[in-house]
Design a protein around this motif. Structure first.
Motif, mmCIF file in Angstrom:
data_model
loop_
_atom_site.group_PDB
_atom_site.id
_atom_site.type_symbol
_atom_site.label_atom_id
_atom_site.label_comp_id
_atom_site.label_asym_id
_atom_site.label_seq_id
_atom_site.Cartn_x
_atom_site.Cartn_y
_atom_site.Cartn_z
ATOM 1 N N LEU B 52 0.912 -1.289 0.155
ATOM 2 C CA LEU B 52 -0.057 -0.057 -0.009
ATOM 3 C C LEU B 52 0.889 1.316 0.114
ATOM 4 O O LEU B 52 2.000 1.104 0.739
ATOM 5 C CB LEU B 52 -0.943 -0.171 1.291
ATOM 6 N N PRO B 54 0.407 5.065 0.671
ATOM 7 C CA PRO B 54 -0.236 6.317 1.082
ATOM 8 C C PRO B 54 0.446 7.387 0.625
ATOM 9 O O PRO B 54 1.688 7.365 0.624
ATOM 10 C CB PRO B 54 -0.375 6.102 2.526
ATOM 11 N N ASN B 58 -3.437 8.163 -3.030
ATOM 12 C CA ASN B 58 -3.344 6.712 -2.469
ATOM 13 C C ASN B 58 -3.092 5.867 -3.520
ATOM 14 O O ASN B 58 -3.732 5.775 -4.422
ATOM 15 C CB ASN B 58 -4.310 6.509 -1.457
ATOM 16 N N MET B 60 -1.586 1.593 -4.740
ATOM 17 C CA MET B 60 -1.264 0.191 -4.312
ATOM 18 C C MET B 60 -0.346 -0.427 -5.389
ATOM 19 O O MET B 60 -0.838 -0.228 -6.643
ATOM 20 C CB MET B 60 -2.390 -0.743 -3.987
ATOM 21 N N THR B 62 1.184 -3.821 -7.003
ATOM 22 C CA THR B 62 1.276 -5.489 -7.130
ATOM 23 C C THR B 62 2.062 -5.928 -7.920
ATOM 24 O O THR B 62 2.297 -5.417 -9.174
ATOM 25 C CB THR B 62 -0.148 -6.128 -7.037
ATOM 26 N N THR B 119 5.226 1.433 2.840
ATOM 27 C CA THR B 119 4.639 0.681 4.113
ATOM 28 C C THR B 119 5.113 -0.731 4.047
ATOM 29 O O THR B 119 5.462 -1.352 2.875
ATOM 30 C CB THR B 119 3.076 0.670 3.995
ATOM 31 N N HIS B 133 -10.112 -4.015 -7.071
ATOM 32 C CA HIS B 133 -10.294 -2.704 -6.199
ATOM 33 C C HIS B 133 -11.734 -2.341 -6.490
ATOM 34 O O HIS B 133 -12.216 -2.147 -7.290
ATOM 35 C CB HIS B 133 -9.530 -1.686 -6.935
#
Lengths: 119, 159
Positions: B52, B54, B58, B60, B62, B119, B133
Protein backbone atom coordinates in the motif's frame (compact mmCIF):
# COMPACT_ATOMS: atom_id res chain seq x y z
CA UNK A 1 40.26 -5.05 9.42
CA UNK A 2 36.74 -6.23 8.67
CA UNK A 3 36.16 -9.90 9.22
CA UNK A 4 32.99 -10.43 11.28
CA UNK A 5 29.69 -9.08 10.02
CA UNK A 6 26.17 -8.83 11.45
CA UNK A 7 23.13 -8.74 9.14
CA UNK A 8 20.00 -6.91 10.27
CA UNK A 9 16.87 -7.20 8.12
CA UNK A 10 13.34 -8.53 8.57
CA UNK A 11 13.51 -10.32 5.21
CA UNK A 12 14.97 -13.85 5.31
CA UNK A 13 15.75 -13.52 1.61
CA UNK A 14 18.03 -10.55 2.26
CA UNK A 15 19.85 -12.55 4.93
CA UNK A 16 20.34 -15.39 2.46
CA UNK A 17 21.58 -13.14 -0.34
CA UNK A 18 23.95 -11.16 1.87
CA UNK A 19 25.30 -14.22 3.62
CA UNK A 20 26.03 -15.87 0.29
CA UNK A 21 27.95 -12.82 -0.92
CA UNK A 22 29.81 -12.27 2.32
CA UNK A 23 30.83 -15.89 2.87
CA UNK A 24 31.99 -16.24 -0.72
CA UNK A 25 34.39 -13.38 -0.01
CA UNK A 26 35.60 -14.94 3.26
CA UNK A 27 33.66 -12.72 5.63
CA UNK A 28 32.12 -14.38 8.68
CA UNK A 29 28.46 -13.70 9.44
CA UNK A 30 28.64 -13.73 13.24
CA UNK A 31 25.04 -12.70 13.95
CA UNK A 32 21.63 -12.30 12.32
CA UNK A 33 18.93 -9.96 13.61
CA UNK A 34 15.34 -9.57 12.40
CA UNK A 35 14.72 -6.15 13.89
CA UNK A 36 16.49 -3.19 15.43
CA UNK A 37 16.01 -4.28 19.03
CA UNK A 38 17.66 -7.64 18.34
CA UNK A 39 20.40 -5.80 16.49
CA UNK A 40 21.26 -3.66 19.50
CA UNK A 41 21.32 -6.71 21.78
CA UNK A 42 23.36 -8.84 19.40
CA UNK A 43 25.80 -6.04 18.69
CA UNK A 44 26.59 -5.83 22.38
CA UNK A 45 27.07 -9.59 22.54
CA UNK A 46 29.09 -10.19 19.38
CA UNK A 47 30.77 -6.85 18.66
CA UNK A 48 30.91 -7.38 14.88
CA UNK A 49 33.39 -5.45 12.76
CA UNK A 50 30.59 -4.33 10.47
CA UNK A 51 26.78 -4.20 10.46
CA UNK A 52 24.50 -4.32 7.43
CA UNK A 53 21.33 -2.59 8.59
CA UNK A 54 17.92 -2.33 6.93
CA UNK A 55 15.70 0.62 7.83
CA UNK A 56 12.07 -0.51 7.80
CA UNK A 57 11.72 -3.24 10.40
CA UNK A 58 9.21 -4.06 13.14
CA UNK A 59 9.84 -3.39 16.86
CA UNK A 60 12.69 -0.93 16.22
CA UNK A 61 13.73 0.49 12.86
CA UNK A 62 17.25 0.59 11.52
CA UNK A 63 17.82 4.29 12.14
CA UNK A 64 16.89 3.99 15.82
CA UNK A 65 18.99 0.85 16.16
CA UNK A 66 21.97 2.51 14.50
CA UNK A 67 21.64 5.51 16.78
CA UNK A 68 21.66 3.22 19.80
CA UNK A 69 24.64 1.20 18.58
CA UNK A 70 26.62 4.31 17.74
CA UNK A 71 25.81 5.76 21.17
CA UNK A 72 27.37 2.75 22.87
CA UNK A 73 30.21 2.33 20.37
CA UNK A 74 31.13 5.39 18.34
CA UNK A 75 33.53 3.27 16.28
CA UNK A 76 30.79 0.92 15.11
CA UNK A 77 30.76 0.58 11.34
CA UNK A 78 27.34 0.44 9.74
CA UNK A 79 26.30 0.08 6.12
CA UNK A 80 22.63 0.93 5.70
CA UNK A 81 20.78 -1.12 3.09
CA UNK A 82 17.35 0.09 2.14
CA UNK A 83 14.76 0.32 -0.62
CA UNK A 84 14.21 3.92 0.53
CA UNK A 85 16.51 6.71 -0.45
CA UNK A 86 14.70 9.92 0.45
CA UNK A 87 16.87 12.95 1.05
CA UNK A 88 15.46 13.14 4.59
CA UNK A 89 16.49 9.57 5.35
CA UNK A 90 19.95 10.13 3.90
CA UNK A 91 20.44 13.22 6.02
CA UNK A 92 19.30 11.44 9.15
CA UNK A 93 21.60 8.51 8.38
CA UNK A 94 24.50 10.89 7.94
CA UNK A 95 23.74 12.67 11.21
CA UNK A 96 23.77 9.31 13.03
CA UNK A 97 27.16 8.48 11.55
CA UNK A 98 26.19 5.74 9.13
CA UNK A 99 29.29 4.95 7.11
CA UNK A 100 27.70 4.04 3.80
CA UNK A 101 24.11 4.11 2.51
CA UNK A 102 23.32 1.55 -0.16
CA UNK A 103 20.01 1.43 -1.98
CA UNK A 104 18.47 -1.96 -2.67
CA UNK A 105 18.73 -3.87 -4.96
CA UNK A 106 22.29 -4.90 -4.44
CA UNK A 107 24.61 -7.39 -6.05
CA UNK A 108 27.96 -8.90 -5.14
CA UNK A 109 29.91 -6.05 -6.62
CA UNK A 110 28.03 -3.33 -4.72
CA UNK A 111 28.44 -5.13 -1.41
CA UNK A 112 32.11 -5.91 -1.80
CA UNK A 113 32.85 -2.41 -3.10
CA UNK A 114 31.11 -0.86 -0.12
CA UNK A 115 33.10 -2.95 2.35
CA UNK A 116 36.37 -2.14 0.61
CA UNK A 117 35.67 1.57 1.10
CA UNK A 118 35.65 1.03 4.85
CA UNK A 119 38.96 -0.78 5.04
CA UNK B 1 -6.23 33.45 -15.16
CA UNK B 2 -3.96 30.77 -16.50
CA UNK B 3 -4.81 27.25 -15.47
CA UNK B 4 -1.69 25.19 -15.01
CA UNK B 5 -1.99 21.55 -15.89
CA UNK B 6 0.10 19.21 -13.86
CA UNK B 7 1.86 16.84 -16.20
CA UNK B 8 1.08 13.21 -15.59
CA UNK B 9 4.29 11.39 -14.82
CA UNK B 10 5.44 8.77 -17.31
CA UNK B 11 4.33 5.89 -15.09
CA UNK B 12 5.15 3.28 -17.71
CA UNK B 13 8.72 4.51 -18.06
CA UNK B 14 9.14 4.78 -14.30
CA UNK B 15 7.92 1.22 -13.76
CA UNK B 16 10.14 -0.01 -16.63
CA UNK B 17 13.21 1.46 -15.00
CA UNK B 18 12.28 0.17 -11.56
CA UNK B 19 11.73 -3.37 -12.83
CA UNK B 20 14.91 -3.29 -14.86
CA UNK B 21 16.88 -2.04 -11.89
CA UNK B 22 15.46 -4.42 -9.31
CA UNK B 23 14.98 -7.65 -11.25
CA UNK B 24 17.94 -6.98 -13.52
CA UNK B 25 20.35 -6.27 -10.67
CA UNK B 26 19.17 -8.89 -8.20
CA UNK B 27 18.55 -11.77 -10.60
CA UNK B 28 20.80 -10.78 -13.49
CA UNK B 29 17.95 -11.00 -16.00
CA UNK B 30 17.29 -8.77 -18.95
CA UNK B 31 13.85 -7.29 -18.32
CA UNK B 32 11.54 -6.57 -21.22
CA UNK B 33 8.07 -5.08 -21.15
CA UNK B 34 5.61 -7.00 -23.30
CA UNK B 35 3.28 -5.01 -25.51
CA UNK B 36 -0.44 -5.52 -25.11
CA UNK B 37 -0.64 -7.31 -28.40
CA UNK B 38 1.72 -10.07 -27.34
CA UNK B 39 -0.05 -13.31 -26.74
CA UNK B 40 1.78 -15.29 -24.17
CA UNK B 41 0.84 -17.97 -21.71
CA UNK B 42 1.28 -16.25 -18.43
CA UNK B 43 0.45 -19.29 -16.36
CA UNK B 44 -1.84 -19.22 -13.35
CA UNK B 45 -1.12 -16.38 -10.93
CA UNK B 46 -0.35 -17.89 -7.58
CA UNK B 47 1.81 -15.35 -5.74
CA UNK B 48 1.41 -11.56 -5.56
CA UNK B 49 3.76 -9.25 -3.75
CA UNK B 50 1.86 -6.14 -2.66
CA UNK B 51 2.36 -2.81 -0.97
CA UNK B 52 0.00 0.00 0.00
CA UNK B 53 1.37 3.41 -0.93
CA UNK B 54 -0.26 6.22 1.04
CA UNK B 55 0.23 9.69 -0.34
CA UNK B 56 -1.62 12.60 -1.90
CA UNK B 57 -2.99 10.04 -4.33
CA UNK B 58 -3.21 6.78 -2.40
CA UNK B 59 -1.98 3.84 -4.41
CA UNK B 60 -1.20 0.16 -4.34
CA UNK B 61 1.54 -1.72 -6.14
CA UNK B 62 1.26 -5.41 -6.95
CA UNK B 63 3.60 -7.77 -8.75
CA UNK B 64 2.03 -11.11 -9.63
CA UNK B 65 3.58 -14.28 -10.94
CA UNK B 66 3.05 -17.99 -11.23
CA UNK B 67 4.54 -20.40 -8.70
CA UNK B 68 7.04 -21.62 -11.26
CA UNK B 69 8.10 -18.08 -12.16
CA UNK B 70 8.57 -17.27 -8.48
CA UNK B 71 10.79 -20.34 -8.05
CA UNK B 72 13.00 -19.33 -10.97
CA UNK B 73 13.24 -15.68 -9.98
CA UNK B 74 13.93 -16.30 -6.29
CA UNK B 75 16.42 -19.04 -7.17
CA UNK B 76 18.42 -16.64 -9.28
CA UNK B 77 18.19 -13.94 -6.65
CA UNK B 78 19.25 -16.10 -3.72
CA UNK B 79 21.48 -18.69 -5.36
CA UNK B 80 19.32 -21.47 -3.88
CA UNK B 81 18.23 -24.19 -6.32
CA UNK B 82 14.48 -24.05 -7.06
CA UNK B 83 13.81 -27.48 -5.60
CA UNK B 84 15.44 -26.41 -2.34
CA UNK B 85 13.31 -23.31 -1.89
CA UNK B 86 10.62 -23.40 0.79
CA UNK B 87 7.23 -21.82 0.19
CA UNK B 88 8.09 -19.13 2.73
CA UNK B 89 11.13 -18.20 0.62
CA UNK B 90 8.88 -17.50 -2.35
CA UNK B 91 6.43 -15.43 -0.29
CA UNK B 92 9.22 -13.43 1.30
CA UNK B 93 10.91 -13.02 -2.08
CA UNK B 94 7.76 -11.65 -3.68
CA UNK B 95 7.35 -9.16 -0.83
CA UNK B 96 10.98 -8.08 -1.09
CA UNK B 97 10.75 -7.57 -4.85
CA UNK B 98 7.69 -5.35 -4.53
CA UNK B 99 9.43 -3.48 -1.68
CA UNK B 100 12.43 -2.67 -3.85
CA UNK B 101 10.40 -1.80 -6.95
CA UNK B 102 8.22 0.50 -4.85
CA UNK B 103 11.35 2.14 -3.49
CA UNK B 104 12.58 2.88 -6.98
CA UNK B 105 9.22 4.22 -8.13
CA UNK B 106 9.05 6.35 -5.00
CA UNK B 107 12.35 8.02 -5.85
CA UNK B 108 11.11 9.03 -9.30
CA UNK B 109 7.76 10.32 -8.05
CA UNK B 110 9.20 12.16 -5.04
CA UNK B 111 8.81 15.65 -6.52
CA UNK B 112 5.36 15.05 -8.02
CA UNK B 113 1.76 15.02 -6.80
CA UNK B 114 1.99 11.22 -6.90
CA UNK B 115 4.62 10.95 -4.19
CA UNK B 116 3.97 8.36 -1.51
CA UNK B 117 5.49 6.64 1.52
CA UNK B 118 6.47 3.01 1.68
CA UNK B 119 4.64 0.62 3.99
CA UNK B 120 5.46 -2.99 4.94
CA UNK B 121 5.08 -5.25 1.91
CA UNK B 122 2.87 -8.33 2.06
CA UNK B 123 2.13 -11.34 -0.09
CA UNK B 124 -1.17 -12.67 -1.40
CA UNK B 125 -1.20 -16.35 -2.25
CA UNK B 126 -3.69 -18.70 -3.87
CA UNK B 127 -4.04 -20.33 -7.26
CA UNK B 128 -5.75 -18.10 -9.79
CA UNK B 129 -6.32 -15.24 -7.34
CA UNK B 130 -7.09 -11.75 -8.55
CA UNK B 131 -6.84 -8.37 -6.84
CA UNK B 132 -10.09 -6.43 -7.36
CA UNK B 133 -10.33 -2.78 -6.33
CA UNK B 134 -13.73 -1.52 -5.21
CA UNK B 135 -13.09 2.21 -5.42
CA UNK B 136 -12.61 4.12 -8.60
CA UNK B 137 -9.01 3.74 -9.60
CA UNK B 138 -6.56 4.55 -12.32
CA UNK B 139 -4.54 1.43 -13.04
CA UNK B 140 -1.34 1.04 -14.94
CA UNK B 141 -1.02 -2.65 -15.80
CA UNK B 142 2.18 -3.86 -17.41
CA UNK B 143 3.53 -7.31 -18.23
CA UNK B 144 7.22 -8.11 -18.17
CA UNK B 145 9.39 -10.94 -19.35
CA UNK B 146 12.56 -11.51 -17.34
CA UNK B 147 14.75 -14.57 -17.80
CA UNK B 148 12.23 -17.36 -18.02
CA UNK B 149 9.67 -15.55 -15.92
CA UNK B 150 6.58 -13.49 -16.61
CA UNK B 151 5.52 -10.82 -14.16
CA UNK B 152 2.36 -8.72 -14.02
CA UNK B 153 2.84 -5.31 -12.46
CA UNK B 154 -0.08 -3.13 -11.48
CA UNK B 155 0.18 0.36 -10.02
CA UNK B 156 -3.29 1.53 -9.02
CA UNK B 157 -4.21 5.01 -7.82
CA UNK B 158 -7.40 5.45 -5.87
CA UNK B 159 -9.23 8.55 -7.12
Amino acid sequence: MIKRVMIVDDSPMIHTMLRKTLESHDYEVCADAQNGKEAVELYEKHKPDLVFMDITMPVMDGLAASRSIKASDSNARIIMLSAMGDEEILQEAESIGIDIFLKKPFNDYKIVSAISKLV
Amino acid sequence: MVKLEIARPDFEGIIDRAMDDVVGTAAGFEVKRLNTATEINFGEVEITGAMLLPGLNNAMLTISLSHKAAEVLIAYMTGIFPDQLEEEDLYDGAAEIVNQVAGRIKSELAETDYHFVLTPPFTIIGRGHRVIHKSRIESICLDYFAGETLLKVELSFIK
